[in-house]
Design a protein around this motif. Structure first.
Motif, PDB file in Angstrom:
ATOM      1  N   LEU A 104       0.827  -1.209   0.000  1.00 22.31           N
ATOM      2  CA  LEU A 104       0.000   0.000   0.000  1.00 22.31           C
ATOM      3  C   LEU A 104       0.860   1.257   0.000  1.00 22.31           C
ATOM      4  O   LEU A 104       0.607   2.200  -0.767  1.00 22.31           O
ATOM      5  CB  LEU A 104      -0.920  -0.007   1.219  1.00 22.31           C
ATOM      6  N   THR A 137       1.951   6.276  -7.078  1.00 19.95           N
ATOM      7  CA  THR A 137       0.840   7.130  -7.508  1.00 19.95           C
ATOM      8  C   THR A 137       1.218   8.597  -7.426  1.00 19.95           C
ATOM      9  O   THR A 137       0.912   9.387  -8.330  1.00 19.95           O
ATOM     10  CB  THR A 137      -0.405   6.860  -6.640  1.00 19.95           C
ATOM     11  N   PHE A 151      -5.875   3.796  -7.863  1.00 17.52           N
ATOM     12  CA  PHE A 151      -5.608   5.101  -7.256  1.00 17.52           C
ATOM     13  C   PHE A 151      -5.549   6.196  -8.322  1.00 17.52           C
ATOM     14  O   PHE A 151      -6.061   7.293  -8.125  1.00 17.52           O
ATOM     15  CB  PHE A 151      -4.306   5.065  -6.475  1.00 17.52           C
ATOM     16  N   ALA A 177       2.508   1.669  -3.347  1.00 17.09           N
ATOM     17  CA  ALA A 177       1.521   2.128  -4.330  1.00 17.09           C
ATOM     18  C   ALA A 177       1.243   3.617  -4.179  1.00 17.09           C
ATOM     19  O   ALA A 177       1.091   4.329  -5.189  1.00 17.09           O
ATOM     20  CB  ALA A 177       0.224   1.327  -4.164  1.00 17.09           C
ATOM     21  N   ILE A 184       0.028  -6.705  -6.356  1.00 16.89           N
ATOM     22  CA  ILE A 184      -0.841  -5.878  -5.515  1.00 16.89           C
ATOM     23  C   ILE A 184      -0.564  -4.404  -5.755  1.00 16.89           C
ATOM     24  O   ILE A 184      -1.490  -3.585  -5.862  1.00 16.89           O
ATOM     25  CB  ILE A 184      -0.640  -6.247  -4.034  1.00 16.89           C
ATOM     26  N   VAL A 185       0.722  -4.036  -5.861  1.00 17.57           N
ATOM     27  CA  VAL A 185       1.088  -2.633  -6.087  1.00 17.57           C
ATOM     28  C   VAL A 185       0.509  -2.138  -7.404  1.00 17.57           C
ATOM     29  O   VAL A 185      -0.081  -1.044  -7.476  1.00 17.57           O
ATOM     30  CB  VAL A 185       2.619  -2.463  -6.055  1.00 17.57           C
ATOM     31  N   LEU A 189      -3.265  -1.619  -7.103  1.00 15.39           N
ATOM     32  CA  LEU A 189      -3.605  -0.432  -6.326  1.00 15.39           C
ATOM     33  C   LEU A 189      -3.301   0.846  -7.099  1.00 15.39           C
ATOM     34  O   LEU A 189      -4.093   1.797  -7.085  1.00 15.39           O
ATOM     35  CB  LEU A 189      -2.836  -0.443  -5.011  1.00 15.39           C
TER      36      LEU A 189
END
Length: 382
Positions: free
Chosen positions: A38, A45, A168, A41, A160-161, A164
């Protein structure tokens, strides 16, 4: 009276300490699977958002801009990885030749230089090092056996990154609007304003850190190339990665390059390279970071050092990487909330008004929303 006040403070501190302990324990339990992906990410972002929003303003659909920005980053990383790999493969024969000659040169310098070690003492040190390597051979082998499982975990984390980051960038405003509306209505404005400014701080931090890391790696890489140090490009990549830990990262990673220079091109050139690393570090600390970050990310160097030390103690390398951005964002958020969200001009407030809203997306605003996220530029683009 004094005892009563002390007791009141004591039980409050105990309660806070217990709460912090259980929160930290819970975060540590989910750190590898959830928290670290998270945080990565959010950093990615923050890096890509200005580029994606610039594409979206040209009329490009948001989803296309999102994937184009993400693919551009992946392409840059793949190209750099291919360049580093090519340089390592082609530079190994030269490294072996220079390593053998350099070791002999270092031995001559140690035995006849300021340390004045005899050949017997030098041989004893060498034998001790070889003995330590042999004793730890089993440990090294067992560590190598865990590489496959570690690679699987890394692959899952990367997936997962990417997942996300896509959401995002594409619909971050909708996600944030949903989250902030879980709070009491009286808290919507202050929390939204604080997070807006915290996000702007994170965008400034990531952008400036990438530029500083690039400058550090170029400076040290040019120095290694001029001095004839082998594997200059891979070592410059190590410096680039190390520079993401402010103040100490570039110096520590630059020391690796100095050690390689010591055993390949000799002590004299190694000292010259060390001087170059220190010069680059001074330029970073006194010119680049103040110029690029300004007052938007106003964290005192003492707080940076303590944050890095605490991050290493709590989470190792990952803690060192995330400690400073967390402290910088927390400093902005807490400062805004302490002022009561009154909008008085403070460091970073002008940027918060000029920058686009955090995690902006091309989504219709919530009719009941009263936050800056849904009244900002995200709504204007719709």
């Amino acid at each position: 009276m004094a005892v009563r006040v002390a007791a009141a403070w004591a039980w409050r501190l105990v309660a806070i300490g217990v709460a912090v302990y259980f929160i930290a324990d819970g975060l540590a339990f989910f750190a590898e699977a959830v928290l670290i992906p998270l945080l990565i990410a959010l950093l990615v972002t923050a890096l890509l958002q200005p580029f994606v929003q610039a594409l979206a303003r040209t009329g490009m659909p948001r989803i296309v801009a999102t994937f184009l920005g993400l693919l551009s980053l992946i392409g840059v990383l793949v190209a750099l990885g291919a360049l580093v790999t090519t340089q390592v493969v082609s530079g190994i024969p030269q490294l072996n030749r220079q390593l053998n000659a350099g070791i002999n040169q270092v031995e001559d310098w140690v035995s006849g230089g300021p340390l004045d070690l005899s050949s017997g003492q030098l041989a004893s040190v060498t034998d001790q090092l070889q003995d330590q390597v042999q004793r730890n051979a089993t440990t090294i082998a067992s560590s190598l056996a865990t590489v496959a499982s570690a690679a699987t975990s890394v692959a899952a984390g990367v997936a997962i990154v990417l997942f996300l980051v896509i959401f995002f960038l594409y619909e971050g405003a909708r996600l944030w609007s949903w989250c902030v509306h879980l709070l009491p209505r009286a808290a919507l404005g202050p929390v939204d304003g604080a997070v807006n400014r915290g996000w702007v701080t994170l965008v400034h931090y990531v952008r400036a850190t990438v530029l500083v890391a690039f400058t550090d790696s170029v400076g040290v890489g040019i120095g290694m190339a001029v001095l004839g140090v082998p594997l200059a490009v891979p070592l410059a990549a190590v410096v680039f990665l190390g520079a993401f830990v402010p103040i100490v990262g570039a110096l520590v990673s630059g020391t690796v390059a100095v050690l390689v220079a010591l055993v390949t091109v000799g002590p004299t050139k190694a000292l010259v390279l060390f001087a170059i690393v220190l010069a680059v570090q001074q330029i970073e600390g006194h010119v680049l970071q103040p110029f690029l970050l300004g007052r938007a990310v106003a964290v005192h160097p003492v707080a940076v050092i303590l944050a890095i030390a605490g991050g290493i103690a709590l989470a190792g390398i990952a803690g060192a990487l995330f400690a400073v951005p967390i402290v910088a964002v927390a400093n902005t958020v807490i400062g805004y909330l302490v002022r009561g969200g009154d909008g008085h001009p403070e460091p970073g407030d002008r940027e918060a008004n000029d920058e686009t809203a955090p995690l902006e997306a091309d989504v219709a605003p919530d009719p009941d929303a009263e936050t800056a996220l849904t009244k900002g530029s995200g709504a204007d683009e719709c």
